[in-house]
Design an enzyme around this catalytic site. Structure first.
Site, PDB file in Angstrom:
ATOM      1  N   GLU A 312      30.979  42.496  35.100  1.00 56.90           N
ATOM      2  CA  GLU A 312      29.843  41.393  35.396  1.00 56.90           C
ATOM      3  C   GLU A 312      29.439  41.302  36.820  1.00 56.90           C
ATOM      4  OE1 GLU A 312      31.563  38.081  32.970  1.00 56.90           O
ATOM      5  OE2 GLU A 312      30.743  39.091  31.114  1.00 56.90           O
ATOM      6  N   ASP A 386      34.924  39.596  23.712  1.00 57.68           N
ATOM      7  CA  ASP A 386      34.976  38.557  24.632  1.00 57.68           C
ATOM      8  C   ASP A 386      35.399  37.074  23.967  1.00 57.68           C
ATOM      9  OD1 ASP A 386      34.795  36.893  26.643  1.00 57.68           O
ATOM     10  OD2 ASP A 386      32.711  37.025  27.108  1.00 57.68           O
ATOM     11  N   GLU A 414      34.653  28.429  24.386  1.00 61.41           N
ATOM     12  CA  GLU A 414      33.375  28.955  24.742  1.00 61.41           C
ATOM     13  C   GLU A 414      32.675  29.227  23.803  1.00 61.41           C
ATOM     14  OE1 GLU A 414      33.722  32.067  27.627  1.00 61.41           O
ATOM     15  OE2 GLU A 414      31.391  32.580  27.280  1.00 61.41           O
TER      16      GLU A 414
HETATM   17  C1  BDP Z   1      32.988  35.459  29.536  1.00 54.98           C
HETATM   18  C2  BDP Z   1      32.255  34.165  29.988  1.00 54.98           C
HETATM   19  C3  BDP Z   1      32.187  34.199  31.564  1.00 54.98           C
HETATM   20  C4  BDP Z   1      33.486  34.651  32.272  1.00 54.98           C
HETATM   21  C5  BDP Z   1      33.699  35.994  31.588  1.00 54.98           C
HETATM   22  C6  BDP Z   1      35.193  36.393  31.912  1.00 54.98           C
HETATM   23  O1  BDP Z   1      31.079  34.089  29.523  1.00 54.98           O
HETATM   24  O2  BDP Z   1      31.809  33.059  32.086  1.00 54.98           O
HETATM   25  O3  BDP Z   1      33.400  34.930  33.615  1.00 54.98           O
HETATM   26  O4  BDP Z   1      34.006  36.024  30.320  1.00 54.98           O
HETATM   27  O5  BDP Z   1      36.103  36.357  31.403  1.00 54.98           O
HETATM   28  O6  BDP Z   1      33.540  35.010  28.378  1.00 54.98           O
HETATM   29  O7  BDP Z   1      35.392  36.992  33.293  1.00 54.98           O
END
Ligand code: BDP
Length: 721
Positions: A312, A386, A414
């Site tokens: 990301e 996720d 989340e």
């Molecule tokens: C996702 C989230 C994000 C996190 C990412 C992570 O939306 O905010 O930074 O995972 O785990 O679930 O790195």
């Protein structure tokens, strides 16, 4: 409780001890409430069994245990339980290592402690000079602290303490919270206020909360904490911040908790002014070595780093054409001389969208098996996408026998309704831990991978993304405390049952009254499945509102493809679902046989994961005899109806708690129902635009048209804008 009391007196006692509303309660005390035992018969017996306590020693860990026993025993027994300088002539409790006490040496054979390791303990009833006593002992002072909390839990849950013979040892080494907390005190995916860490006030001003945070964690065996967000800020590695971190570490240490930080891979460039962060560059290697030395000069027992790299948009070794192993090992080498470890996250996916995001972590990491240093753990989310409401277990569990693998569970909700929806997560965690990977044949559960027993690893760990914040009750929703609690209990013992954990937590947090326990347990144990029904039934996933992930957003179709919902549900006029079978993305082949075949075959794939693995026509016949479309409609409706039912059940539990928490939960449930309906109607209207079928008669019809749901804004959900 066993007792020899007259049955009439007992009946009278039971009558008066039936659930009565308690005094106001903010929830701050969590499960460590230590109010006087409500059941008079139990109280009398406990008072007889413990007239005082002995705890030799003056070290910080022993002082913490002493403090806890002192407030805990006196509070629970409703009278002063003094610390004794020498053994009493009446029943007492003694807590100490064999080295610290002659009495313990005379009562506990050394071999009995062998299995308890350096964190476990024994709690045993014994006779000393014709006197009944209770012994808490361990090889280490940390074990004494854990044993003390465990013993207090026995009292809090009204357990029988007449003939104790308990031997406990944690099944994982590092039981760690991951705080996604930023230095400006915002919390990524935090729904309970600001970060607990008041960086601006540290190191001079120390909130009493820090100690209570440490107590709460120690009470459930959590021994580590990562203070900062995985989307890391290199600033935390600068000297001024390290002093602040050291101040927190000083508070946590007497509770057996080590601090860890997230390491931003580009820190040598950002704060060190180097030209590169290439993990094989000698200057970079030296920079991290020096940085780590500096950290240990402030925090001698620093735990190590958690790293999110090349995921990301975060920097990582791949920016320099190096592998995850090159990056992790460079940091591991810097930490090794000090005993530190690296938890390198496998939550990676490329900037170039692959054929199926679910496959990517496996594809990147399996070829690296055996290439990581001994002090590296690969941190794997429970499922391959996720933290969705339901995912199959991650195929990396079992697939890297030569590597230390740890799970990352998400305690913060989340994708499960933030701090507004009541969702008890332990059944989700348990489902993953119990899953059989078949990596070494039948019985190769995820739990056996992560406790090190399947492949013989000794560095073991479990991480949970914390749900704590500055909210008075720590977690926003009073029941979200149970998710923190159960994470700790499962990290200690990944084979523990979620139902047992729920019962313990209810007894400690709300009431020991059987009707209350039954009522609350029923709500908790069904809450996760019910939430899946109104959010993502039948294996649907990642169809949340983009950005905040709170409400529905199956229509999200813009932006990076594998961040959209349409990428995941693939609904069209012919049907719905992601084909991950051998005729589709072939993600099934990342699982061992017979799991692979089970998921691959539409007949044997569990229906609760059907659309995760299969794209099926709208009139596909489900086991219930309904068509897929009808089943989807029923699932969404059942989910909403279950929330309504839960609200009714909660109303019956008014006398099980104080007014404050009762009202707070009632209010949250009202919102939960409102937003569950939005989920149901938004999703069904959207999917209906493809299925072109009616919502079966007898089911409620949406109150608004699809546009209403698409444009809906949430204004009263904590942490959501
Ligand atoms: C996702 C989230 C994000 C996190 C990412 C992570 O939306 O905010 O930074 O995972 O785990 O679930 O790195």
């Amino acid at each position: 409780m066993k007792s020899s009391y007259n049955p009439i007196i007992l009946a009278l006692i039971a009558l008066f001890s039936a659930a009565t509303p308690a005094a106001p309660e903010s929830g701050y005390r969590l499960w460590l409430r230590y109010d006087r035992i409500s059941d008079p018969a139990t109280l009398t017996l406990y008072r007889k069994n413990i007239t005082g306590f002995v705890i030799p020693g003056e070290s910080p860990l022993i002082k913490s245990a002493r403090q806890e026993l002192s407030t805990g025993l006196s509070g629970l027994l409703g009278q002063n339980i003094p610390e004794l300088r020498s053994p009493a002539r009446s029943p007492f409790l003694i807590a100490g290592t064999p080295a610290s006490s002659k009495i313990i040496r005379s009562l506990i054979p050394p071999e009995d402690l062998l299995k308890t390791g350096d964190e476990g303990f024994i709690i045993r009833s014994a006779i000393y000079r014709k006197n009944k006593i209770i012994v808490i002992t361990a090889n280490t002072e940390k074990g004494i602290l854990y044993g003390s909390f465990f013993f207090l839990r026995l009292l809090q849950t009204h357990s029988d303490i007449s003939a104790l013979n308990i031997s406990e040892a944690p099944k994982t080494k590092v039981r760690i919270l991951n705080h996604w907390d930023n230095l400006d005190r915002s919390v990524e995916r935090g729904y309970a206020g600001l970060s607990l860490w008041d960086w601006a006030a540290l190191p001079d001003s120390l909130s009493p909360r820090y100690t209570d945070y440490a107590r709460a964690n120690a009470s459930i065996g959590i021994n580590s904490t990562v203070l900062t967000n995985v989307n890391a800020n290199a600033m935390v590695l600068t000297t001024d911040y390290l002093k602040k971190v050291a101040a927190l570490a000083d508070i946590f240490r007497p509770y057996g908790i080590k601090v860890y930080l997230t390491a931003r891979f580009s820190a040598p460039v950002e704060t060190g002014k180097l030209k590169t962060a290439d993990p094989l560059d000698p200057e970079v290697i030296a920079w991290w070595k020096n940085k780590v030395e500096e950290i240990y000069s402030y925090i001698p027992d620093f735990g190590g780093f958690t790293v999110k790299a090349n995921s990301e948009g975060q920097p990582g070794p791949q920016n320099y054409n190096r592998s995850h192993a090159d990056g992790a090992n460079m940091l591991a080498d810097a930490l090794a001389p000090h005993g530190g470890i690296v938890m390198w996250r496998a939550f990676v996916y490329d900037n170039n969208v692959p054929d199926d995001r679910a496959k990517q972590a496996y594809n990147e990491f399996v070829p690296l098996d055996g290439k990581f240093r001994e002090n590296v753990l690969i941190q794997v989310k429970n499922g391959p996408i996720d933290f969705q409401p339901r995912e199959p277990f991650h195929p990396l569990f079992g697939a890297m026998p030569k590597t230390n693998i740890m799970p990352e569970l998400q305690i913060t909700q989340e994708y499960l309704g933030a701090s507004v929806h009541l969702v008890y997560l332990a059944p989700l965690f348990e489902e993953c831990l119990k899953s059989d990977t078949y990596a070494r044949g039948k019985g190769s559960t995820v739990a056996s991978v992560i406790d090190g027993s399947l492949f013989g690893h000794s560095l073991t760990a479990m991480a949970g993304v914390a749900n704590t914040g500055s909210a008075e009750n720590w977690t926003g929703h009073p029941f979200a405390q149970a998710n923190w609690y159960s994470f700790g209990r499962l990290a200690w013992n990944p084979y523990e049952k979620s139902e047992k954990i729920a019962e313990e937590w209810i007894r400690m947090t709300f009431s020991n009254n059987q009707d209350c326990i039954d009522g609350m347990k029923k709500i908790m144990m069904s809450s996760w499945e019910n939430t899946i029904k109104y959010m993502t039934p039948l294996g649907l996933h990642h169809i949340m509102y983009s950005g905040h992930h709170y409400g529905p957003g199956p229509w999200v179709n813009r932006g990076r493809q594998d961040w959209t919902s349409v990428y995941y549900h693939r609904a069209d006029s012919s049907g719905i679902g992601f084909n991950r079978t051998t005729t589709g993305s072939d993600a099934v082949s990342q699982y061992f046989s017979p799991v692979k075949e089970m998921f691959n075959n539409v007949e044997t794939c569990p229906e609760n994961l059907l659309l995760w693995f299969h794209h099926l026509p709208w009139d596909y016949r489900m086991k219930s005899g309904r068509t897929l479309w009808e089943e989807l409609c029923y699932e969404y409706h059942e989910g909403v109806n279950a929330v309504r039912q839960m609200r009714k059940e909660w109303q019956k539990l008014q006398n099980c708690t104080d007014r404050e928490r009762f009202e707070q939960v009632s209010g949250l449930m009202e919102k939960q129902e409102r937003d569950a309906i939005i989920w149901r109607d938004g999703c069904l209207l959207y999917f209906q635009s493809f299925s072109r079928k009616e919502i079966p008669s007898g089911l409620e019809k949406p109150a608004f048209n699809l546009n209403y749901y698409i444009n809906h804004k949430y204004t009263d959900i904590p942490g959501i804008r």
